[in-house]
Design an enzyme around this catalytic site. Structure first.
Site, PDB file in Angstrom:
ATOM      1  N   LYS A  15      -3.483  -3.558   3.272  1.00  0.00           N
ATOM      2  CA  LYS A  15      -4.316  -2.421   3.673  1.00  0.00           C
ATOM      3  C   LYS A  15      -5.706  -2.899   4.101  1.00  0.00           C
ATOM      4  CE  LYS A  15      -1.941   0.810   0.544  1.00  0.00           C
ATOM      5  NZ  LYS A  15      -2.119   1.711  -0.628  1.00  0.00           N
ATOM      6  N   TYR A  55       3.112   8.137   5.544  1.00  0.00           N
ATOM      7  CA  TYR A  55       2.915   8.795   4.240  1.00  0.00           C
ATOM      8  C   TYR A  55       3.355  10.258   4.298  1.00  0.00           C
ATOM      9  CZ  TYR A  55       0.142   4.860   2.324  1.00  0.00           C
ATOM     10  OH  TYR A  55      -0.283   3.644   1.828  1.00  0.00           O
ATOM     11  N   ASN A 118      -6.085  -0.239  -3.440  1.00  0.00           N
ATOM     12  CA  ASN A 118      -5.099  -1.098  -4.113  1.00  0.00           C
ATOM     13  C   ASN A 118      -4.464  -2.146  -3.196  1.00  0.00           C
ATOM     14  OD1 ASN A 118      -3.389   0.587  -2.745  1.00  0.00           O
ATOM     15  ND2 ASN A 118      -2.434   1.485  -4.555  1.00  0.00           N
ATOM     16  N   HIS A 121       0.697  -2.291   0.419  1.00  0.00           N
ATOM     17  CA  HIS A 121       1.772  -1.294   0.409  1.00  0.00           C
ATOM     18  C   HIS A 121       3.103  -2.032   0.381  1.00  0.00           C
ATOM     19  CE1 HIS A 121       4.401   2.005   1.595  1.00  0.00           C
ATOM     20  NE2 HIS A 121       4.986   1.110   2.380  1.00  0.00           N
ATOM     21  N   GLU A 132      10.318   2.690   7.513  1.00  0.00           N
ATOM     22  CA  GLU A 132       8.972   2.139   7.731  1.00  0.00           C
ATOM     23  C   GLU A 132       9.006   0.989   8.731  1.00  0.00           C
ATOM     24  OE1 GLU A 132       7.617   1.308   3.726  1.00  0.00           O
ATOM     25  OE2 GLU A 132       7.453   3.437   3.251  1.00  0.00           O
TER      26      GLU A 132
HETATM   27  N1  UDP Z   1      -3.077   7.109  -3.849  1.00  0.00           N
HETATM   28  C1  UDP Z   1      -4.328   7.551  -4.236  1.00  0.00           C
HETATM   29  N2  UDP Z   1      -4.420   8.395  -5.306  1.00  0.00           N
HETATM   30  C2  UDP Z   1      -3.325   8.815  -6.005  1.00  0.00           C
HETATM   31  C3  UDP Z   1      -2.055   8.365  -5.612  1.00  0.00           C
HETATM   32  C4  UDP Z   1      -1.966   7.508  -4.524  1.00  0.00           C
HETATM   33  O1  UDP Z   1      -5.318   7.183  -3.621  1.00  0.00           O
HETATM   34  O2  UDP Z   1      -3.472   9.574  -6.960  1.00  0.00           O
HETATM   35  C5  UDP Z   1      -2.966   6.213  -2.689  1.00  0.00           C
HETATM   36  C6  UDP Z   1      -2.811   4.758  -3.099  1.00  0.00           C
HETATM   37  O3  UDP Z   1      -3.505   3.960  -2.137  1.00  0.00           O
HETATM   38  C7  UDP Z   1      -1.316   4.542  -2.998  1.00  0.00           C
HETATM   39  C8  UDP Z   1      -0.993   5.415  -1.784  1.00  0.00           C
HETATM   40  O4  UDP Z   1      -1.816   6.548  -1.927  1.00  0.00           O
HETATM   41  O5  UDP Z   1      -0.991   3.186  -2.816  1.00  0.00           O
HETATM   42  C9  UDP Z   1       0.456   5.843  -1.676  1.00  0.00           C
HETATM   43  O6  UDP Z   1       0.851   6.455  -2.872  1.00  0.00           O
HETATM   44  P1  UDP Z   1       2.270   6.119  -3.535  1.00  0.00           P
HETATM   45  O7  UDP Z   1       2.481   7.071  -4.655  1.00  0.00           O
HETATM   46  O8  UDP Z   1       3.308   6.039  -2.483  1.00  0.00           O
HETATM   47  O9  UDP Z   1       1.992   4.658  -4.184  1.00  0.00           O
HETATM   48  P2  UDP Z   1       2.526   3.208  -3.761  1.00  0.00           P
HETATM   49  O10 UDP Z   1       3.923   3.372  -3.230  1.00  0.00           O
HETATM   50  O11 UDP Z   1       1.575   2.670  -2.736  1.00  0.00           O
HETATM   51  O12 UDP Z   1       2.488   2.387  -5.025  1.00  0.00           O
HETATM   52 MG    MG Z   2       4.712   4.665  -1.832  1.00  0.00          MG
END
Ligand code: UDP
Ligand code: MG
Length: 155
Positions: A15, A55, A118, A121, A132
């Site tokens: 990211k 997303y 974080n 992805h 994706e």
């Molecule tokens: N995210 C956030 N706040 C939240 C949940 C998710 O900012 O409460 C962001 C975070 O960057 C995360 C992304 O949205 O990586 C996608 O969320 P997902 O639940 O798909 O998590 P991932 O698959 O990336 O672990």
């Molecule tokens: Mg995810």
């Protein structure tokens, strides 16, 4: 040869925060050293339309506007890694969504603190990986070649 598919593919993306912090090489190196095969690689700044598709399950979430502005703030590095259990192992290597819940040794557990920053992805299922990959790459950009070290990686 192992049970399961050694051609399973996952979509991994560094990211904008990971790019800015100079963690692209570190993240790629972990997948390379583990034994996974890099079959696609691209850098770009994503636009809103692409991220809304990527997303699509999160567009109604309260954090979506800030996620969108963060993800469009600079370039991302998109990759496809191939190998046994690539999706599940890729998620293990990344750590939990919340870096504070991520174990040391995982990418998020080693390099970040905050959920909204974080750094990486990874696809969460084989089906979403295929979607994706098709979203971020054209078919021609996903390469087919022999990994000459495969005999040293798989039984
Ligand atoms: N995210 C956030 N706040 C939240 C949940 C998710 O900012 O409460 C962001 C975070 O960057 C995360 C992304 O949205 O990586 C996608 O969320 P997902 O639940 O798909 O998590 P991932 O698959 O990336 O672990
Ligand atoms: Mg995810």
């Amino acid at each position: 040869m192992p049970k399961g598919s050694i051609t399973e593919r996952t979509y991994i993306m560094v990211k904008p925060d990971g790019v800015q912090r100079g963690l692209v090489g570190e993240i790629m190196a972990r997948f390379e050293k583990r034994g996974y095969k890099l079959i696609a690689l691209k850098m770009r700044t994503a636009d809103e339309a692409l991220l809304k598709k990527h997303y699509c399950d999160l567009v109604e979430k309260p954090f979506f506007p800030s996620l969108l502005s963060f993800m469009t703030s600079g370039p991302v590095v998109s990759m496809v890694w191939e190998g046994l259990d690539a999706v599940k192992q890729g998620r293990q290597m990344l750590g939990e969504t919340n870096p504070l819940a991520s174990k040391p040794g995982s990418i998020r557990g080693d390099f970040c603190i905050d959920m909204g920053k974080n750094i990486c992805h990874g696809s969460d299922s084989v089906e979403s990986a295929e979607n994706e990959i098709a979203l971020w790459f054209t078919p021609e950009e996903v390469l087919k070649y022999d990994q000459t070290r495969a005999a040293h990686i798989y039984e």
